[in-house]
Design a protein around this motif. Structure first.
Motif, mmCIF file in Angstrom:
data_model
loop_
_atom_site.group_PDB
_atom_site.id
_atom_site.type_symbol
_atom_site.label_atom_id
_atom_site.label_comp_id
_atom_site.label_asym_id
_atom_site.label_seq_id
_atom_site.Cartn_x
_atom_site.Cartn_y
_atom_site.Cartn_z
ATOM 1 N N ALA A 309 0.904 -1.200 0.072
ATOM 2 C CA ALA A 309 -0.028 0.132 0.128
ATOM 3 C C ALA A 309 1.118 1.201 0.059
ATOM 4 C CB ALA A 309 -0.670 -0.101 1.447
ATOM 5 N N PRO A 310 0.407 2.460 -0.401
ATOM 6 C CA PRO A 310 1.197 3.773 -0.319
ATOM 7 C C PRO A 310 2.049 3.718 1.121
ATOM 8 C CG PRO A 310 -0.756 3.975 -1.610
ATOM 9 C CD PRO A 310 -1.053 2.673 -0.991
ATOM 10 N N ASP A 311 1.395 3.613 2.160
ATOM 11 C CA ASP A 311 2.125 3.749 3.441
ATOM 12 C C ASP A 311 2.799 2.687 3.844
ATOM 13 O OD1 ASP A 311 0.109 2.014 4.210
ATOM 14 O OD2 ASP A 311 -1.016 3.604 5.507
ATOM 15 N N ARG A 312 2.775 1.765 3.152
ATOM 16 C CA ARG A 312 3.691 0.438 3.620
ATOM 17 C C ARG A 312 3.289 -0.362 4.559
ATOM 18 N NH1 ARG A 312 8.751 -0.400 0.443
ATOM 19 N NH2 ARG A 312 8.378 0.559 -1.431
ATOM 20 N N ARG A 313 1.973 -0.255 4.845
ATOM 21 C CA ARG A 313 1.389 -0.946 5.823
ATOM 22 C C ARG A 313 0.260 -2.158 5.552
ATOM 23 N NH1 ARG A 313 0.308 3.567 10.897
ATOM 24 N NH2 ARG A 313 2.414 3.407 11.545
ATOM 25 N N PRO A 314 -0.144 -2.937 6.024
ATOM 26 C CA PRO A 314 -0.756 -3.867 5.325
ATOM 27 C C PRO A 314 -2.395 -3.571 5.333
ATOM 28 C CG PRO A 314 -0.294 -4.429 7.531
ATOM 29 C CD PRO A 314 0.350 -3.463 7.231
ATOM 30 N N LEU A 315 -3.167 -4.341 4.516
ATOM 31 C CA LEU A 315 -4.660 -3.979 4.727
ATOM 32 C C LEU A 315 -5.207 -5.321 5.171
ATOM 33 C CD1 LEU A 315 -5.398 -2.858 0.856
ATOM 34 C CD2 LEU A 315 -4.282 -1.477 2.955
ATOM 35 N N TRP A 357 -4.194 -5.433 21.210
ATOM 36 C CA TRP A 357 -2.698 -5.404 21.163
ATOM 37 C C TRP A 357 -2.120 -4.612 19.764
ATOM 38 C CZ3 TRP A 357 -1.098 -7.566 16.630
ATOM 39 C CH2 TRP A 357 -1.859 -8.446 15.958
ATOM 40 N N ILE A 358 -2.986 -4.120 19.218
ATOM 41 C CA ILE A 358 -2.573 -3.049 18.108
ATOM 42 C C ILE A 358 -3.749 -2.274 17.712
ATOM 43 C CG2 ILE A 358 -3.617 -4.792 16.074
ATOM 44 C CD1 ILE A 358 -1.047 -4.460 14.551
ATOM 45 N N ASP A 359 -3.464 -1.072 16.943
ATOM 46 C CA ASP A 359 -4.337 -0.161 16.471
ATOM 47 C C ASP A 359 -4.838 -0.851 15.186
ATOM 48 O OD1 ASP A 359 -5.775 1.794 15.814
ATOM 49 O OD2 ASP A 359 -3.889 3.242 15.414
ATOM 50 N N ALA A 360 -5.896 -1.519 15.043
ATOM 51 C CA ALA A 360 -6.367 -1.851 13.998
ATOM 52 C C ALA A 360 -6.908 -0.893 12.788
ATOM 53 C CB ALA A 360 -7.607 -2.697 14.052
ATOM 54 N N ALA A 361 -7.106 0.280 13.423
ATOM 55 C CA ALA A 361 -7.454 1.388 12.245
ATOM 56 C C ALA A 361 -6.153 1.831 11.511
ATOM 57 C CB ALA A 361 -8.015 2.704 13.251
ATOM 58 N N ALA A 362 -4.958 1.435 11.987
ATOM 59 C CA ALA A 362 -3.976 1.731 11.207
ATOM 60 C C ALA A 362 -3.614 0.852 9.762
ATOM 61 C CB ALA A 362 -2.496 1.559 12.040
ATOM 62 N N VAL A 363 -4.376 -0.394 9.859
ATOM 63 C CA VAL A 363 -4.423 -1.168 8.723
ATOM 64 C C VAL A 363 -5.698 -1.238 8.152
ATOM 65 C CG1 VAL A 363 -2.536 -2.364 9.844
ATOM 66 C CG2 VAL A 363 -4.447 -3.195 10.202
#
Length: 369
Positions: A309-315, A357-363
């Motif tokens: 993705a453009p921000d190099r984080r997964p979807l 354990w993670i910010d799911a909104a970030a992915v």
């Protein structure tokens, strides 16, 4: 009459296999894993460098990598490890990269990940082969290493099968079956398979299913890997080494080295051919940062696609425009090492469970639509 199941997962690489494994482990089967190739893991999942690297700069990727390593370890059995824990070295030659390693070591310490920051002379005493490199400091992370990617992928698929998932190879999904604005199945030629949810985990092909006119913003990027002839300092327990400024890494492979110049070229989905320019790039980078390795004989090379993705984080999450479709994609160069955590997060979101354990909104996939 169309076949009916709970989940259809498109793709039997690490994204799809780990998602099926995690759903199975949570008692959420049955389902089908559909793979277009004759076997599983024939693309990026089976053609990567197998590095498990916790010292990632992006905190989201680092969170996935740490939890992914724990998940990988949970799948090991006596006498059958999945990770050769060699440790990993990241070396910096410029002041700016050395400062970044300092900040990264502080973040790792805060998160409880063992690591040490070493000046050149001390690093060279501990690992004499570093005399071949030009750098000023090194970050050592002892929990890193090299995974058995085939064995790990097989473990996921075995666990998925135990929970009611079946793998079908040579099965290309052509499109979604839509009813009243919702994805209710997939089309395979003239046949339909109905499912409560369809998971797009198709690697370089991801983001196109049901979206022919508006695919997700994912880009497959070609990367080359090379295996050298014999190198006198190589031992199987040597750490992999990442040259931050040169964008180059290497690790032991047999009696030689596996190396990559970290090249990235946008490519269409498929099995990419190799480009002679990549060997020239490798030689150029070695000449600048490791001149005494510049005359390595190359035994073989290959290329794979890493999809970003453009921000190099997964979807990872539901498609905001196509109910019934869920994405596990854009895993770039970290899919294998993060796979257990990616599968766990996907299973939590698919079943409506919290993932604290993670910010799911970030992915979330919505950020690229």
């Amino acid at each position: 009459m169309a076949q009916q199941t709970r989940w259809v997962i498109v793709g039997a690489g690490f994204a799809g296999a780990a998602t099926a494994w995690a759903l199975s482990r949570a008692g959420l089967g049955p389902g089908l894993i559909l793979e277009q190739e004759p076997s599983f893991g024939m693309h990026a999942s089976g053609r990567n460098a197998a590095l498990v690297k916790l010292s990632e700069g992006d905190p989201i990727i680092r969170t996935l990598a740490k939890r992914g390593l724990r998940g990988m370890r949970s799948l090991e059995s006596p006498g059958a490890p999945l990770l050769n824990q060699t440790g990993g070295l990241a070396v910096a030659s410029s002041d700016s990269s050395a400062h970044e390693l300092e900040e990264l070591q502080h973040a790792l310490a805060t998160e409880g990940v063992p690591s040490r920051l070493l000046p050149f002379d001390r690093a060279r005493r501990e690992w004499p082969f570093l005399e071949l490199l030009d750098f000023q400091s090194a970050l050592w992370c002892p929990d890193e290493g090299v995974a058995d990617i085939h064995a790990l992928l097989v473990r996921y698929l075995e666990g998925a099968r135990e929970g009611g998932f079946r793998l079908r190879t040579n099965t290309r999904v052509d499109d979604l079956v839509m009813e009243r604005g919702r994805a209710v199945g997939v089309l395979i030629g003239d046949d339909e398979i109905r499912a409560d949810t369809i998971v797009d985990a198709s690697g370089a092909w991801a983001g196109q299913l049901g979206r022919a006119s508006a695919p997700l913003g994912l880009t497959p990027m070609r990367r080359h890997l090379f295996v050298s002839g014999p190198v006198d300092f190589v031992r199987g327990d040597l750490p992999f080494t990442w040259l931050e400024d040169a964008a180059l890494y290497f690790r032991p492979e047999g009696d030689g080295l596996l190396l990559s110049p970290c090249d990235e070229t946008p490519m269409p989905p498929g099995l990419p051919s190799t480009d002679p320019a990549a060997a020239e790039l490798l030689a150029e980078k070695l000449g600048r940062s490791a001149s005494r390795l510049g005359d390595l004989a190359i035994r073989r090379s290959w290329a794979c696609l890493r999809t970003f993705a453009p921000d190099r984080r997964p979807l990872i999450g539901s498609d905001p425009q196509l109910p019934g479709l869920f994405h596990v994609s854009g895993l770039g160069g970290f899919g294998m090492m993060c796979s257990a955590a990616v599968g766990e997060l996907a299973a939590s979101l698919l079943s409506g469970q919290p993932a604290d354990w993670i910010d799911a909104a970030a992915v979330t996939p919505g950020r690229v639509i």
